[in-house]
Motif scaffolding. Structure first.
Motif, short mmCIF file in Angstrom:
data_model
loop_
_atom_site.label_atom_id
_atom_site.label_comp_id
_atom_site.label_asym_id
_atom_site.label_seq_id
_atom_site.Cartn_x
_atom_site.Cartn_y
_atom_site.Cartn_z
N ARG A 31 35.02 -3.11 17.38
CA ARG A 31 33.71 -3.01 17.58
C ARG A 31 33.25 -1.95 18.73
NH1 ARG A 31 30.42 -6.92 15.29
NH2 ARG A 31 30.84 -5.14 13.19
N THR A 32 33.33 -0.73 18.84
CA THR A 32 33.28 0.15 20.00
C THR A 32 31.58 -0.96 20.53
OG1 THR A 32 32.06 1.84 19.17
CG2 THR A 32 34.42 2.03 19.67
N ASP A 33 31.38 -0.36 21.77
CA ASP A 33 29.91 0.18 21.94
C ASP A 33 28.78 1.03 21.40
OD1 ASP A 33 30.58 -1.69 24.46
OD2 ASP A 33 31.68 -0.16 26.01
N GLN A 34 29.20 1.82 20.83
CA GLN A 34 28.46 2.61 20.40
C GLN A 34 28.22 1.92 18.40
OE1 GLN A 34 30.88 3.67 21.53
NE2 GLN A 34 30.25 4.67 23.17
N ASP A 35 28.41 0.48 18.56
CA ASP A 35 29.01 0.22 17.59
C ASP A 35 29.01 0.23 15.82
OD1 ASP A 35 27.97 -2.40 15.85
OD2 ASP A 35 25.96 -1.68 15.02
N GLN A 36 30.75 1.38 16.04
CA GLN A 36 31.68 1.51 15.42
C GLN A 36 32.97 0.74 15.28
OE1 GLN A 36 32.69 5.67 16.47
NE2 GLN A 36 30.27 6.40 15.53
N THR A 37 33.08 0.69 14.40
CA THR A 37 34.48 -0.34 13.94
C THR A 37 35.78 1.16 13.25
OG1 THR A 37 34.00 -0.90 12.14
CG2 THR A 37 33.40 -2.06 13.65
N GLY A 38 37.01 0.01 14.47
CA GLY A 38 38.23 1.11 13.90
C GLY A 38 39.06 0.41 14.08
N LYS A 39 40.01 0.05 12.67
CA LYS A 39 42.09 -0.15 13.24
C LYS A 39 42.35 0.13 14.23
CE LYS A 39 41.74 -2.75 8.36
NZ LYS A 39 42.16 -2.66 7.20
N LEU A 40 43.39 -0.66 14.72
CA LEU A 40 44.02 0.57 15.55
C LEU A 40 45.05 -0.62 15.66
CD1 LEU A 40 43.87 0.72 18.97
CD2 LEU A 40 42.14 0.41 18.29
N LYS A 41 46.52 0.14 15.13
CA LYS A 41 47.77 -0.43 15.68
C LYS A 41 48.02 -0.68 17.35
CE LYS A 41 50.85 1.66 12.58
NZ LYS A 41 51.48 2.28 12.68
N VAL A 42 48.08 -1.90 18.04
CA VAL A 42 48.83 -1.97 18.60
C VAL A 42 50.27 -2.73 19.12
CG1 VAL A 42 46.10 -2.70 19.77
CG2 VAL A 42 47.75 -4.55 19.15
N ASP A 43 50.75 -3.24 20.38
CA ASP A 43 51.64 -3.23 20.90
C ASP A 43 51.72 -4.54 20.71
OD1 ASP A 43 51.80 -3.89 23.38
OD2 ASP A 43 52.86 -2.23 24.15
N ARG A 44 53.04 -5.25 20.73
CA ARG A 44 53.10 -6.38 20.80
C ARG A 44 52.43 -7.32 21.94
NH1 ARG A 44 58.90 -10.66 20.38
NH2 ARG A 44 58.29 -11.68 20.06
N ASP A 45 53.11 -6.79 23.18
CA ASP A 45 52.92 -7.38 24.29
C ASP A 45 50.89 -7.39 24.43
OD1 ASP A 45 55.13 -8.29 25.29
OD2 ASP A 45 55.48 -6.66 26.38
N LEU A 46 50.14 -6.31 24.06
CA LEU A 46 49.04 -6.89 24.00
C LEU A 46 48.09 -6.79 23.01
CD1 LEU A 46 46.70 -5.74 25.29
CD2 LEU A 46 46.17 -3.18 23.91
N TRP A 47 49.21 -7.83 21.75
CA TRP A 47 48.59 -8.22 20.69
C TRP A 47 48.56 -9.65 21.14
CZ3 TRP A 47 49.65 -12.05 17.17
CH2 TRP A 47 48.86 -11.89 16.28
#
Length: 67
Positions: A31-47
């Motif tokens: 959920r962004t600071d502008q109150d929008q939501t979105g899905k994104l793929k992330v790499d294993r280390d970050l996840w």
């Protein structure tokens, strides 16, 4: 949430799955600071590093990182 844009937000959901039957995909919902939501793929280390409520920052042209 276009990947080329800059944004910052909070992780509200983490998921992973074998969507094509052979590759494990890791996704977060932000959920962004502008109150929008979105899905994104992330790499294993970050996840592995992220928890619900953690802040992510995305600069234009760069991958998202934990704030």
């Amino acid at each position: 949430m276009p990947l080329e844009d800059a944004w910052s937000g909070t992780v509200v959901k983490k998921s992973r799955g074998l969507l094509d039957g052979s590759n494990l995909y890791r996704r977060v919902v932000v959920r962004t600071d502008q109150d929008q939501t979105g899905k994104l793929k992330v790499d294993r280390d970050l996840w592995d590093e992220l928890q619900l409520g953690d802040r992510l920052v995305k600069q234009a042209g760069e991958p998202p990182r934990k704030a």
